[in-house]
Design an enzyme around this catalytic site. Structure first.
Site, PDB file in Angstrom:
ATOM      1  CE1 TYR A 118      -3.603   2.593   0.785  1.00  0.00           C
ATOM      2  CE2 TYR A 118      -2.466   3.249   2.444  1.00  0.00           C
ATOM      3  CZ  TYR A 118      -3.475   3.521   1.490  1.00  0.00           C
ATOM      4  OH  TYR A 118      -4.217   4.439   1.860  1.00  0.00           O
ATOM      5  CG  ASP A 163       5.825   3.614   0.748  1.00  0.00           C
ATOM      6  OD1 ASP A 163       6.004   4.412   2.026  1.00  0.00           O
ATOM      7  OD2 ASP A 163       4.801   3.768   0.436  1.00  0.00           O
ATOM      8  CE  LYS A 189       0.858   4.917   8.586  1.00  0.00           C
ATOM      9  NZ  LYS A 189       1.063   4.098   7.183  1.00  0.00           N
TER      10      LYS A 189
HETATM   11  C1  LIG Z   1       0.360   4.580   5.792  1.00  0.00           C
HETATM   12  C2  LIG Z   1       1.040   4.151   4.617  1.00  0.00           C
HETATM   13  C3  LIG Z   1       0.846   5.289   3.552  1.00  0.00           C
HETATM   14  C4  LIG Z   1       0.084   6.440   3.717  1.00  0.00           C
HETATM   15  O1  LIG Z   1      -0.004   7.210   4.379  1.00  0.00           O
HETATM   16  P1  LIG Z   1      -0.938   8.264   4.732  1.00  0.00           P
HETATM   17  O2  LIG Z   1      -0.258   9.052   5.760  1.00  0.00           O
HETATM   18  O3  LIG Z   1      -1.915   7.438   5.556  1.00  0.00           O
HETATM   19  O4  LIG Z   1      -1.730   8.933   3.880  1.00  0.00           O
HETATM   20  C5  LIG Z   1       1.749   4.894   2.317  1.00  0.00           C
HETATM   21  N1  LIG Z   1       2.600   3.816   2.402  1.00  0.00           N
HETATM   22  C6  LIG Z   1       2.966   3.134   3.300  1.00  0.00           C
HETATM   23  C7  LIG Z   1       3.971   1.802   3.306  1.00  0.00           C
HETATM   24  C8  LIG Z   1       1.985   3.127   4.574  1.00  0.00           C
HETATM   25  O5  LIG Z   1       1.944   2.346   5.487  1.00  0.00           O
END
Ligand SMILES: *Cc1c(COP(=O)(O)O)cnc(C)c1O
Length: 428
Positions: free
Chosen positions: A144, A238, A266
């Site tokens: 994701y 990512d 995060k």
């Molecule tokens: C949480 C997450 C996102 C998206 O971040 P948001 O702050 O929710 O938009 C993108 N990539 C990864 C790997 C994530 O865990």
């Protein structure tokens, strides 16, 4: 345990907010329960509006590595608020946080701050396309990367590598540039490069956390690096979730593979909305206003958010061994859970990286999304409900990662394992 007030609050919220929540996973849909409305958090605990207290293994889906209401982060935020909430002009805190990020991550020479992980990844991909002058991207099924159009993609029919939109509202014209590969399967990546000569970048969660916890093997990432180099494509890690969670120096410090760009989120905001993307100087030089690739944000680098992020990263820097301690605890938690599962004849696959932990109700190891989907989600739902009753707040889906914080004690871990013993006994 009474959850009367949460039940009522959820009904009220559903009248005014689609599904009653501002991010879908919070609705507990995949476990069929009632989401707890939270009134406060303290260290490792959260308290719902009915007054029930839970040991929190979600930690706001990752950001709170020091737990709820950490004193230093809270004070930094309060101090920043007193100077003004937002200026839309540069502040020194942004450079200070940029300096910390570039020090932690070898592969980041320059960084741009945004307000969410979604924005970070969306912008990184635009930059990769602008830098290479190519349109196609490769992503892995089960990873994701936020909810931007070109990343909401699912497998096409048959053996096609070109993806279809995974949500209405996303034009197929947007996702036709997104090729899908299988996690930990290098042949599927080679197929993408055989199908397209126009690949700008490969984006991957090097430690996948959005199909449950599924780390990529070192060999796979090393091959990925080689294929990207051979084809002039950029490799983007990512690390919105794994950054400062699996290691404070990034997945590159665990796997030995260096990406061209990294996306963060995060933990980097310490609980406030912050995302970031960074990479090699020559790539970042293409970004506006230094270069032609446009990207902007009214509240980007917000001073209050920067203060929270700075306080969190300063604490990580000051306690460089903190991740080792967290890792011992996270590993003990899942090993203990596995022992209890075995005792009750339940098959459980477990893994952990730093402060992240994962478990699948599955009798086979999980290496990719197709494997993850063979897990027993009905049993997971029973486990989730049972643990809530016992006072343990786990992520409400089989396909999410768990998190501990520095406020999670050894005693809490042992008590959680004992609760698992009781719950497994009831649900097997
Ligand atoms: C949480 C997450 C996102 C998206 O971040 P948001 O702050 O929710 O938009 C993108 N990539 C990864 C790997 C994530 O865990």
């Amino acid at each position: 345990m009474s959850i009367e007030k949460s039940v009522k609050a959820f009904q009220e919220a559903q009248k005014l907010i689609p599904g009653g929540v501002n991010s879908p996973v919070r609705a507990f849909a995949s476990v069929g329960g009632i989401p707890r409305f939270i009134s406060s958090g303290e260290g490792a605990y959260i308290v719902d509006i009915d007054g029930n207290r839970y040991v929190d293994y979600v930690q706001s889906w990752g950001p709170l590595i020091f737990g709820h209401r950490n004193e230093e982060i809270e004070n930094a935020v309060i101090e920043a608020v007193k100077h003004g909430l937002s200026f839309g002009a540069p502040t020194e805190a942004e450079t200070e946080l940029a300096s910390m990020v570039t020090n932690f991550f070898d592969s980041i020479d320059k960084v741009r701050f945004v307000s969410s992980g979604t924005e970070a990844v969306m912008s990184a991909i635009r930059l990769a396309r602008g830098f290479t002058g190519r349109d196609d991207i490769v992503k892995f099924t089960g990873c994701y990367h936020g909810h931007s159009d070109s990343l909401l993609v699912q497998a096409g029919s048959g053996a096609a590598t070109f993806g279809n939109p995974s949500s209405p509202g996303v034009p197929a014209d947007f996702t036709k540039h997104t090729l899908l590969a299988t996690y930990n399967d290098i042949e599927s990546v080679k197929k993408c490069f055989a199908d397209s000569k126009d690949i700008a970048c490969v984006i991957i969660e090097p430690i996948a956390g959005n199909m449950g916890l599924v780390p990529a093997t070192k060999e796979f990432l090393a091959e990925l690096r080689r294929i990207c180099d051979d084809n002039g494509a950029l490799l983007i890690f990512d690390e919105v979730m794994s950054g400062f969670r699996a290691s404070i120096f990034g997945a590159e410090s665990i796997t030995g593979v260096k990406p061209d760009m990294v996306t963060l989120g995060k933990v980097i905001g310490g609980g406030m909305p912050v995302g970031a993307f960074g990479g090699r100087a020559e790539i970042m030089a293409k970004l506006s206003p230094e270069g032609p690739v446009y990207q902007a944000g009214t509240l980007s680098g917000n001073p209050v958010a920067m203060a929270a992020g700075l306080a969190a990263l300063k604490k990580l820097k000051a306690h460089a061994r903190v991740m080792d301690t967290l890792h011992v605890r996270a590993a003990r938690l899942v090993e203990g859970m596995k022992e209890m599962a075995q005792k009750h004849g339940i098959a459980l696959q477990v893994d952990s990286r730093g402060s992240m932990f994962g478990f699948f109700f599955n009798d086979k190891p999980v290496m990719n999304f197709a494997d993850a989907l063979t897990s027993d989600t009905a049993l997971f739902a029973k486990f989730h409900a049972g643990m809530l009753e016992e006072g343990y707040y786990f992520a409400c889906s089989q396909f999410e990662t768990g998190f501990i914080s520095t406020a999670t004690t050894d005693t809490m871990i042992e008590e959680t394992i004992a609760a698992c013993d009781r719950v497994f006994g009831r649900i097997k």
